[in-house]
Scaffold this active site. Structure first.
Site, PDB file in Angstrom:
ATOM      1  N   ARG A  80       3.400   0.758   2.249  1.00 54.14           N
ATOM      2  CA  ARG A  80       4.332   1.266   3.247  1.00 54.14           C
ATOM      3  C   ARG A  80       3.579   1.895   4.418  1.00 54.14           C
ATOM      4  O   ARG A  80       3.976   1.723   5.578  1.00 54.14           O
ATOM      5  CB  ARG A  80       5.267   2.285   2.586  1.00 54.14           C
ATOM      6  CG  ARG A  80       6.444   2.663   3.458  1.00 54.14           C
ATOM      7  CD  ARG A  80       7.479   3.437   2.674  1.00 54.14           C
ATOM      8  NE  ARG A  80       6.994   4.736   2.249  1.00 54.14           N
ATOM      9  CZ  ARG A  80       7.645   5.546   1.419  1.00 54.14           C
ATOM     10  NH1 ARG A  80       8.817   5.176   0.924  1.00 54.14           N
ATOM     11  NH2 ARG A  80       7.154   6.713   1.084  1.00 54.14           N
ATOM     12  N   LYS A 183       7.620   5.127   8.060  1.00 52.83           N
ATOM     13  CA  LYS A 183       7.493   6.579   7.936  1.00 52.83           C
ATOM     14  C   LYS A 183       6.709   7.146   9.123  1.00 52.83           C
ATOM     15  O   LYS A 183       5.575   7.604   8.996  1.00 52.83           O
ATOM     16  CB  LYS A 183       6.836   6.938   6.598  1.00 52.83           C
ATOM     17  CG  LYS A 183       7.562   8.095   5.906  1.00 52.83           C
ATOM     18  CD  LYS A 183       7.148   8.245   4.467  1.00 52.83           C
ATOM     19  CE  LYS A 183       7.630   9.559   3.888  1.00 52.83           C
ATOM     20  NZ  LYS A 183       9.080   9.601   3.631  1.00 52.83           N
ATOM     21  N   GLU A 219      21.428   6.570   5.344  1.00 49.40           N
ATOM     22  CA  GLU A 219      20.698   7.433   4.412  1.00 49.40           C
ATOM     23  C   GLU A 219      20.730   8.870   4.890  1.00 49.40           C
ATOM     24  O   GLU A 219      21.216   9.169   5.974  1.00 49.40           O
ATOM     25  CB  GLU A 219      19.262   6.949   4.218  1.00 49.40           C
ATOM     26  CG  GLU A 219      18.386   7.034   5.449  1.00 49.40           C
ATOM     27  CD  GLU A 219      16.899   6.747   5.135  1.00 49.40           C
ATOM     28  OE1 GLU A 219      16.392   7.202   4.100  1.00 49.40           O
ATOM     29  OE2 GLU A 219      16.267   6.071   5.957  1.00 49.40           O
TER      30      GLU A 219
HETATM   31  C1  LIG Z   1      10.058   9.395   2.706  1.00 47.88           C
HETATM   32  C2  LIG Z   1      11.489   9.099   2.963  1.00 47.88           C
HETATM   33  C3  LIG Z   1      12.381   8.759   1.924  1.00 47.88           C
HETATM   34  C4  LIG Z   1      12.002   8.788   0.469  1.00 47.88           C
HETATM   35  O1  LIG Z   1      11.056   7.863   0.102  1.00 47.88           O
HETATM   36  P1  LIG Z   1      10.302   7.974  -1.291  1.00 47.88           P
HETATM   37  O2  LIG Z   1       9.307   6.889  -1.250  1.00 47.88           O
HETATM   38  O3  LIG Z   1      11.306   7.792  -2.367  1.00 47.88           O
HETATM   39  O4  LIG Z   1       9.704   9.344  -1.327  1.00 47.88           O
HETATM   40  C5  LIG Z   1      13.673   8.398   2.264  1.00 47.88           C
HETATM   41  N1  LIG Z   1      14.095   8.410   3.549  1.00 47.88           N
HETATM   42  C6  LIG Z   1      13.284   8.754   4.555  1.00 47.88           C
HETATM   43  C7  LIG Z   1      13.820   8.734   5.935  1.00 47.88           C
HETATM   44  C8  LIG Z   1      11.961   9.103   4.298  1.00 47.88           C
HETATM   45  O5  LIG Z   1      11.162   9.440   5.314  1.00 47.88           O
END
Ligand SMILES: *Cc1c(COP(=O)(O)O)cnc(C)c1O
Length: 338
Positions: A80, A183, A219
């Site tokens: 990722r 991210k 989300e």
């Molecule tokens: C990091 C993040 C998550 C959660 O991801 P994980 O890999 O499960 O920790 C979900 N939504 C957003 C916007 C994020 O930045």
């Protein structure tokens, strides 16, 4: 090192022994070094400071029942971060370098991994930034990759505590074809305003709808949305502006193992009222049950009692934790020993 009271650890920064730091110049990464002081000297014109070339990750290392130290699904975070780097035109960190870096920093800070049984873990934070100077708008020519660690406590001390969520119609998290699916540090900066506002109104989390139509659930600001239907289906939204959560992937697999049908599809706002269980999911807490969702004057109550965690989410949570602490067999090879 300071004497740590493992039982009272929360989720906040603490100095540890060191972090690991690598620099990319002229097309390649250096060997990296362990750095003791938690400061970093950087050029005042660094691209990350001005133009937001910054990517991060979050994962956890656990002290397991048998004494071993294991990280949960680090390859997923490595992949990722490479996608985020590509999207932000940054130097990529290979999977091997990523795994080496987390291994080095975790081993060097082994005394900061909370003991088995305390419910704590070592939070691992990889950070990739454009550290080269850049005043004309263009990708930096130098990058720095840092991995730091922080011991964190059990999030839930007295069982899973449900929270209330708020939907805003005047703020979006991510543009439909923007960077919501990676991210990028800037995604957090842009959601802080609504987050602080929601907190002041008594809502610990805010839930976003799709930015184009405000019709479908996307989300939460920092975690994915999952719902359990009354007839035992696991539902999570499909959208290209959602961050692909490792926790969600894990839960989907475990839910299917438990006999639930897993549906990744558009989730219309109206469907929320029909769900038996709802949660936010992410690395920091695994699942946060949601018992109420408000949008303007509309208040949706989730579940029967409204006070606890639903049985399906509870079971999923316990299974994930059991695998992470080495109490349940790791059938999928998710745990990576360091
Ligand atoms: C990091 C993040 C998550 C959660 O991801 P994980 O890999 O499960 O920790 C979900 N939504 C957003 C916007 C994020 O930045």
């Amino acid at each position: 090192m300071q004497n740590i009271d493992w039982g009272s650890l929360g989720f906040k920064y603490m100095d540890t022994r060191c972090h690991v730091r690598y620099v990319w110049r002229d097309g390649k990464w250096d060997q990296g070094e362990m750095v003791e002081e938690p400061f970093f000297k950087m050029h005042i014109a660094a691209a990350c400071l001005h133009y937001g070339q910054a990517a991060f990750e979050g994962l956890k290392a656990f002290r397991c029942k048998d004494g071993s130290l294991r990280v949960f699904r680090p390859r997923e975070n490595a992949r990722r971060m490479a996608l985020t780097a590509r999207r932000l035109c940054m130097a990529e960190v290979s999977e091997d370098l990523f795994l080496d870096a987390i291994k080095r920093v975790i081993r060097a800070n082994e005394e900061y991994v909370p003991p088995y049984g305390t419910g704590g873990s070592l939070y691992v934070r990889p950070l990739l930034i454009g550290s080269g100077e850049q005043i004309g708008v263009a990708p930096a020519r130098e990058y720095t990759f840092i991995v730091l660690v922080v011991p964190v406590g059990a999030y839930y001390k007295g069982g899973l505590q449900p929270v209330k969520a708020l939907i805003y119609d005047d703020f979006d998290r991510a543009a439909p074809l923007g960077v919501g699916n990676v991210k990028a540090a800037g995604n957090y900066a842009s959601s802080l305003y609504a987050h602080e506002k929601a907190k002041k109104e008594g809502y610990p989390v805010e839930l976003y709808l799709d930015a184009r139509e405000h019709k479908y659930v996307e989300e939460f600001a920092t975690s994915n949305f999952i719902g359990i239907t009354r007839d035992n289906r696991y539902v999570t939204p499909a959208s290209r502006s959602i961050l692909p959560s490792v926790t969600n992937e894990t839960l989907k697999t475990l839910a299917a193992d438990m006999g639930l049908k897993v549906e990744v599809r558009q989730v219309p706002f109206e469907e929320l009222a029909e769900l038996a269980e709802v949660a936010a999911c992410g690395t920091a807490v695994v699942v946060t049950p949601v018992n109420e969702i408000r949008r303007g004057e509309t208040v949706i109550r989730i579940g029967e009692s409204g006070s606890g965690c639903g049985p399906v989410l509870q079971k999923l949570y316990e299974t994930v934790q059991g695998i992470q602490y080495g109490e349940i067999p790791d059938r999928y090879g998710w745990c990576y020993e360091v």
